[in-house]
Write a protein that holds these residues in place. Structure first.
Motif, PDB file in Angstrom:
ATOM      1  N   SER A 153       0.828  -1.215   0.000  1.00  0.00           N
ATOM      2  CA  SER A 153       0.000   0.000   0.000  1.00  0.00           C
ATOM      3  C   SER A 153       0.858   1.258   0.000  1.00  0.00           C
ATOM      4  N   ILE A 154       1.928   1.252   0.770  1.00  0.00           N
ATOM      5  CA  ILE A 154       2.830   2.405   0.814  1.00  0.00           C
ATOM      6  C   ILE A 154       3.458   2.628  -0.550  1.00  0.00           C
ATOM      7  N   TRP A 155       3.881   1.548  -1.211  1.00  0.00           N
ATOM      8  CA  TRP A 155       4.480   1.685  -2.542  1.00  0.00           C
ATOM      9  C   TRP A 155       3.474   2.208  -3.551  1.00  0.00           C
ATOM     10  N   LYS A 156       2.225   1.769  -3.438  1.00  0.00           N
ATOM     11  CA  LYS A 156       1.185   2.272  -4.334  1.00  0.00           C
ATOM     12  C   LYS A 156       0.991   3.782  -4.141  1.00  0.00           C
ATOM     13  N   VAL A 157       1.002   4.234  -2.895  1.00  0.00           N
ATOM     14  CA  VAL A 157       0.847   5.662  -2.597  1.00  0.00           C
ATOM     15  C   VAL A 157       2.039   6.442  -3.137  1.00  0.00           C
ATOM     16  N   VAL A 158       3.248   5.929  -2.943  1.00  0.00           N
ATOM     17  CA  VAL A 158       4.461   6.611  -3.408  1.00  0.00           C
ATOM     18  C   VAL A 158       4.470   6.697  -4.931  1.00  0.00           C
ATOM     19  N   VAL A 159       4.148   5.615  -5.598  1.00  0.00           N
ATOM     20  CA  VAL A 159       4.118   5.613  -7.068  1.00  0.00           C
ATOM     21  C   VAL A 159       3.044   6.580  -7.573  1.00  0.00           C
ATOM     22  N   SER A 160       1.888   6.586  -6.938  1.00  0.00           N
ATOM     23  CA  SER A 160       0.819   7.511  -7.331  1.00  0.00           C
ATOM     24  C   SER A 160       1.245   8.957  -7.137  1.00  0.00           C
ATOM     25  N   VAL A 220       1.593  11.852 -10.034  1.00  0.00           N
ATOM     26  CA  VAL A 220       0.899  13.156  -9.969  1.00  0.00           C
ATOM     27  C   VAL A 220       1.908  14.292 -10.063  1.00  0.00           C
ATOM     28  N   ILE A 221       3.019  14.187  -9.363  1.00  0.00           N
ATOM     29  CA  ILE A 221       4.037  15.238  -9.394  1.00  0.00           C
ATOM     30  C   ILE A 221       4.632  15.375 -10.792  1.00  0.00           C
ATOM     31  N   ALA A 222       4.813  14.285 -11.498  1.00  0.00           N
ATOM     32  CA  ALA A 222       5.342  14.341 -12.866  1.00  0.00           C
ATOM     33  C   ALA A 222       4.267  14.775 -13.863  1.00  0.00           C
ATOM     34  N   PHE A 223       3.011  14.478 -13.577  1.00  0.00           N
ATOM     35  CA  PHE A 223       1.914  14.788 -14.484  1.00  0.00           C
ATOM     36  C   PHE A 223       1.646  16.291 -14.579  1.00  0.00           C
ATOM     37  N   ILE A 224       1.767  17.013 -13.476  1.00  0.00           N
ATOM     38  CA  ILE A 224       1.478  18.461 -13.461  1.00  0.00           C
ATOM     39  C   ILE A 224       2.431  19.229 -14.375  1.00  0.00           C
TER      40      ILE A 224
END
Length: 116
Positions: free
Chosen positions: A9-16, A20-24
């Protein structure tokens, strides 16, 4: 097994979060690129040559329309035509220097009239 689930779950949050940071910035870059392409395709008869900010909502703008350059003052409530120039591919600074010289000679003439 719960440790594996928590780590997953932590890895999923970090990847997400990384996504998001790269998407903006990617979206901002695309918007800027498309806006530039629209400007090239739209070739308007009105060109903003330069803008000089004078305050929070006040600007001097040098605008070119049909081969003539116009110096306009823009505020939050109005737009005022200040001066017209022929288009000689002068920079904004050169135009402003020309205005300063003319205002200086005009003020000298007025001072000489007042002295007489």
């Amino acid at each position: 097994m719960e440790d594996f689930s928590a780590a997953s779950s932590i890895w999923k949050v970090v990847v997400s979060l990384i996504f998001v940071i790269a998407f903006i910035p990617a979206c901002l870059w695309l918007m800027k690129r498309f806006q530039f392409a629209q400007m090239k395709l739209g070739q308007s008869d009105i060109k903003v040559v330069n803008v000089q900010s004078l305050g929070a909502k006040e600007k001097l703008m040098l605008v070119e329309v049909e081969g003539e350059r116009l110096l306009i003052g823009v505020t939050a409530h109005s737009i005022s035509h200040l001066r017209s120039f022929s288009s000689k591919n002068q920079s904004f600074a050169a135009v402003m220097d020309e205005v300063d010289r003319e205002n200086y000679t005009d003020s000298k003439k007025n001072n000489n009239k007042d002295a007489q």
